[in-house]
Design a protein around this motif. Structure first.
Motif, PDB file in Angstrom:
ATOM      1  N   ARG A  52      29.040  50.918  25.972  1.00  0.00           N
ATOM      2  CA  ARG A  52      28.581  50.113  24.832  1.00  0.00           C
ATOM      3  C   ARG A  52      29.400  50.391  23.572  1.00  0.00           C
ATOM      4  N   LEU A  53      29.831  51.649  23.401  1.00  0.00           N
ATOM      5  CA  LEU A  53      30.703  51.970  22.261  1.00  0.00           C
ATOM      6  C   LEU A  53      32.021  51.211  22.357  1.00  0.00           C
ATOM      7  N   ALA A  54      32.489  51.022  23.580  1.00  0.00           N
ATOM      8  CA  ALA A  54      33.731  50.273  23.777  1.00  0.00           C
ATOM      9  C   ALA A  54      33.497  48.781  23.538  1.00  0.00           C
ATOM     10  N   ASP A  55      32.468  48.227  24.200  1.00  0.00           N
ATOM     11  CA  ASP A  55      32.250  46.774  24.151  1.00  0.00           C
ATOM     12  C   ASP A  55      31.758  46.299  22.788  1.00  0.00           C
ATOM     13  N   PHE A  56      30.787  46.987  22.256  1.00  0.00           N
ATOM     14  CA  PHE A  56      30.151  46.572  20.995  1.00  0.00           C
ATOM     15  C   PHE A  56      30.863  47.188  19.790  1.00  0.00           C
ATOM     16  N   GLY A  57      31.271  48.454  19.938  1.00  0.00           N
ATOM     17  CA  GLY A  57      31.839  49.192  18.809  1.00  0.00           C
ATOM     18  C   GLY A  57      33.329  49.016  18.625  1.00  0.00           C
ATOM     19  N   GLY A  58      34.031  48.677  19.705  1.00  0.00           N
ATOM     20  CA  GLY A  58      35.476  48.504  19.592  1.00  0.00           C
ATOM     21  C   GLY A  58      36.273  49.776  19.845  1.00  0.00           C
ATOM     22  N   ARG A  59      35.668  50.789  20.448  1.00  0.00           N
ATOM     23  CA  ARG A  59      36.412  52.028  20.756  1.00  0.00           C
ATOM     24  C   ARG A  59      37.372  51.768  21.921  1.00  0.00           C
ATOM     25  N   PRO A  60      38.447  52.566  22.031  1.00  0.00           N
ATOM     26  CA  PRO A  60      38.845  53.624  21.093  1.00  0.00           C
ATOM     27  C   PRO A  60      39.414  53.065  19.792  1.00  0.00           C
ATOM     28  N   THR A  61      39.227  53.788  18.704  1.00  0.00           N
ATOM     29  CA  THR A  61      39.869  53.411  17.444  1.00  0.00           C
ATOM     30  C   THR A  61      41.293  53.961  17.464  1.00  0.00           C
ATOM     31  N   PRO A  62      42.215  53.289  16.750  1.00  0.00           N
ATOM     32  CA  PRO A  62      43.612  53.739  16.782  1.00  0.00           C
ATOM     33  C   PRO A  62      43.835  55.067  16.060  1.00  0.00           C
ATOM     34  N   LEU A  63      44.880  55.768  16.481  1.00  0.00           N
ATOM     35  CA  LEU A  63      45.448  56.864  15.688  1.00  0.00           C
ATOM     36  C   LEU A  63      46.786  56.330  15.195  1.00  0.00           C
ATOM     37  N   GLN A  64      46.890  56.184  13.879  1.00  0.00           N
ATOM     38  CA  GLN A  64      48.047  55.495  13.315  1.00  0.00           C
ATOM     39  C   GLN A  64      48.861  56.421  12.430  1.00  0.00           C
ATOM     40  N   ARG A  65      50.198  56.379  12.534  1.00  0.00           N
ATOM     41  CA  ARG A  65      51.027  57.166  11.606  1.00  0.00           C
ATOM     42  C   ARG A  65      51.065  56.447  10.264  1.00  0.00           C
ATOM     43  N   ALA A  66      50.824  57.186   9.182  1.00  0.00           N
ATOM     44  CA  ALA A  66      50.889  56.619   7.834  1.00  0.00           C
ATOM     45  C   ALA A  66      52.288  56.883   7.297  1.00  0.00           C
ATOM     46  N   ASP A  67      53.132  55.846   7.272  1.00  0.00           N
ATOM     47  CA  ASP A  67      54.551  56.064   6.984  1.00  0.00           C
ATOM     48  C   ASP A  67      54.816  56.458   5.527  1.00  0.00           C
ATOM     49  N   ARG A  68      54.184  55.732   4.590  1.00  0.00           N
ATOM     50  CA  ARG A  68      54.417  56.058   3.173  1.00  0.00           C
ATOM     51  C   ARG A  68      53.871  57.431   2.831  1.00  0.00           C
ATOM     52  N   LEU A  69      52.686  57.733   3.299  1.00  0.00           N
ATOM     53  CA  LEU A  69      52.112  59.055   2.994  1.00  0.00           C
ATOM     54  C   LEU A  69      52.943  60.161   3.636  1.00  0.00           C
ATOM     55  N   PHE A 367      42.603  65.446  -1.341  1.00  0.00           N
ATOM     56  CA  PHE A 367      42.955  66.828  -0.978  1.00  0.00           C
ATOM     57  C   PHE A 367      44.416  66.901  -0.549  1.00  0.00           C
ATOM     58  N   LEU A 368      44.846  65.939   0.244  1.00  0.00           N
ATOM     59  CA  LEU A 368      46.233  65.883   0.705  1.00  0.00           C
ATOM     60  C   LEU A 368      47.190  65.782  -0.488  1.00  0.00           C
ATOM     61  N   GLU A 369      46.821  64.965  -1.454  1.00  0.00           N
ATOM     62  CA  GLU A 369      47.648  64.791  -2.656  1.00  0.00           C
ATOM     63  C   GLU A 369      47.748  66.104  -3.444  1.00  0.00           C
ATOM     64  N   GLU A 370      46.633  66.827  -3.533  1.00  0.00           N
ATOM     65  CA  GLU A 370      46.614  68.049  -4.345  1.00  0.00           C
ATOM     66  C   GLU A 370      47.192  69.250  -3.598  1.00  0.00           C
ATOM     67  N   ASN A 371      47.133  69.222  -2.266  1.00  0.00           N
ATOM     68  CA  ASN A 371      47.585  70.382  -1.468  1.00  0.00           C
ATOM     69  C   ASN A 371      48.446  69.987  -0.282  1.00  0.00           C
ATOM     70  N   PRO A 372      49.547  69.257  -0.550  1.00  0.00           N
ATOM     71  CA  PRO A 372      50.354  68.770   0.578  1.00  0.00           C
ATOM     72  C   PRO A 372      50.915  69.906   1.441  1.00  0.00           C
ATOM     73  N   ASP A 373      51.048  71.100   0.862  1.00  0.00           N
ATOM     74  CA  ASP A 373      51.626  72.212   1.629  1.00  0.00           C
ATOM     75  C   ASP A 373      50.612  72.902   2.530  1.00  0.00           C
ATOM     76  N   ALA A 374      49.333  72.627   2.314  1.00  0.00           N
ATOM     77  CA  ALA A 374      48.295  73.339   3.075  1.00  0.00           C
ATOM     78  C   ALA A 374      48.146  72.814   4.497  1.00  0.00           C
ATOM     79  N   VAL A 375      48.593  71.560   4.732  1.00  0.00           N
ATOM     80  CA  VAL A 375      48.238  70.906   5.985  1.00  0.00           C
ATOM     81  C   VAL A 375      49.282  71.043   7.100  1.00  0.00           C
ATOM     82  N   GLY A 376      50.400  71.722   6.826  1.00  0.00           N
ATOM     83  CA  GLY A 376      51.420  71.926   7.855  1.00  0.00           C
ATOM     84  C   GLY A 376      52.316  70.719   8.028  1.00  0.00           C
ATOM     85  N   ASP A 377      53.001  70.645   9.175  1.00  0.00           N
ATOM     86  CA  ASP A 377      53.985  69.577   9.408  1.00  0.00           C
ATOM     87  C   ASP A 377      53.390  68.341  10.066  1.00  0.00           C
TER      88      ASP A 377
END
Ligand SMILES: *Cc1c(COP(=O)(O)O)cnc(C)c1O
Length: 426
Positions: A52-69, A367-377
């Motif tokens: 039902r999560l697939a049919d009604f909810g639309g799962r799976p949701t994408p994992l998308q690379r954010a190019d500008r960020l 948080f990402l904007e304030e601590n870009p170095d905390a999140v790794g590569d």
């Protein structure tokens, strides 16, 4: 799934079942149903839920690379797009799971509380889809600031019961819903909206939401060929947070950041009994709220303090016991950003990536904007929801501030409609 967790629903010193005697039969019945249907997949419950999560909810949701960020922070930023789930937020994962469970339990009526209106909306949709009558309790303050979601609930056929006690937000709405449940335990299931409340709610809601990290783990392996260095999610009660973290918790190489609402300040006015933030993980201390021992915003006398956040969905004095425990253990790092930073991040994501996030979600990006170095590569940010419901608030709050990235709304003045839109025309 987590059959190896303590049967009493404790997470270290947190969790448990602090409920009035009248609720114990309902809690025990729910525990039994949780064990059979969710943990043991009796009668194929979990298979039906997934389908039902697939049919009604639309799962799976994408994992998308954010190019500008990714360019901006010089790190690979991937977005788990829960904003694309039906209803526009991660909330449906849990609402659909619980309404379906209520059906398996033979219940005939659904009640729920809502803060931002996202959980109420998701529950109303799930109840309509599964043909169950539904009543939603909502604080009057939240009804006023989340009008689009009130419309959506009513349009889906749910009753909306205004709660006028206290400050009229989520905390009071939860208490009212518990009261209704206590008087109608026989035929009613209470669909709690986050990983809060008495056991088994925190574990059960987490299990329904853990589909987020289950998918993300597989998707990041496929796209990047490895695990992320970190996962970032905003934390109100903590359900999208634990959903996004769950399948990464066992791997210590993955840093987990729970971003709370720092509101307008981290300093508390004890006289007023108000915390100008919702940062219970960062600044709260141990107490009992809504059936569980957890970290709370409270004053020196143990009185629960009102919270504040520009985003209604993060505006809560408590947090899920599992998240409190993982913070205590040092596995999850609690961080916070203020209202201004969240608003700025809202506009930045909209302009740079074409994604208008929920104000709650915007905290994770701030948080990402304030601590870009905390999140790794390589980091995954959970996009818990979309921002359509927040547009009025955002325009109003942006106009009060001098932000770096606010859009110019003078187009309304050009046609004589006033730049605040409806509010100013009235
Ligand atoms: C409700 C909501 C939240 C906060 O709730 P959690 O239980 O902490 O996930 C965050 N983001 C969005 C979009 C929401 O609707």
């Amino acid at each position: 799934m987590s059959t190896d967790e303590p049967a009493d629903g404790s997470f270290g010193q947190y969790g448990g079942q602090y409920v009035p005697e009248v609720l114990m039969p309902a809690i025990e019945e729910l525990e039994d149903a949780y064990r059979r249907y969710v943990l043991d997949n009796e009668d194929g419950f979990m298979d039906e839920f997934r389908q039902r999560l697939a049919d009604f909810g639309g799962r799976p949701t994408p994992l998308q690379r954010a190019d500008r960020l990714s360019d901006r922070y010089d790190t690979d930023v991937y977005l788990k797009r829960e904003d694309l789930l039906h209803g526009g937020a991660h909330k449906l994962n849990n609402a659909l799971g619980q309404v379906l469970l209520a059906k398996y339990m033979g219940k005939e009526r659904i009640i729920a509380e809502t803060g931002a209106g996202q959980h109420g909306t998701a529950t109303a949709m799930a109840a309509a889809y599964l043909d169950m009558p539904c009543e939603i309790y909502m604080g009057e303050t939240d009804i006023a600031r989340q009008r689009p979601n009130v419309f959506r609930m009513r349009i889906n056929g749910a009753e909306v019961n205004p709660v006028t006690v206290g400050r009229g937000t989520l905390k009071e709405a939860i208490s009212e819903t518990m009261r209704d449940w206590a008087t109608n335990v026989e035929d009613t299931h209470y669909v709690i909206g986050s990983i809060v409340g008495p056991h088994p709610f925190p574990s059960m809601v987490r299990d329904f939401q853990s589909v987020i990290s289950e998918e993300a783990l597989e998707q990041i392996r496929e796209k990047a060929g490895r695990l992320p260095d970190s996962v970032v999610a905003c934390a109100g009660g903590g359900s999208n947070t634990m959903g996004a973290f769950h399948h990464f918790v066992a791997d210590d190489d993955v840093d987990l950041f729970a971003v709370e609402a720092g509101g307008s300040s981290l300093t508390v006015d004890e006289e007023e009994g108000v915390a100008p933030n919702s940062a219970s993980l960062s600044t709260g201390n141990e107490g009992v709220l809504h059936g569980a021992r957890t970290k709370l915003l409270q004053d020196g006398d143990g009185q629960i303090m009102e919270s504040h956040s520009v985003s209604a969905g993060l505006d809560y004095s408590g947090v899920g016991p599992e998240l409190a425990h993982l913070v205590e253990e040092g596995r999850v790092t609690p961080v916070n950003v203020d209202d201004d930073a969240a608003l700025e991040a809202f506009h930045r994501l909209s302009q740079d990536e074409g994604i208008i996030p929920a104000l709650e979600t915007a905290h994770a990006f701030a948080f990402l904007e304030e601590n870009p170095d905390a999140v790794g590569d390589l980091t995954i940010v959970n996009v818990s929801g979309r921002g359509d419901k927040d547009l009025e608030t955002v325009i109003e709050e942006t106009a009060k501030r001098d932000l770096d990235v606010s859009p110019d709304m003078s187009v309304f003045e050009q046609v004589g409609a006033g730049h605040l839109g409806r509010g100013e025309r009235e």
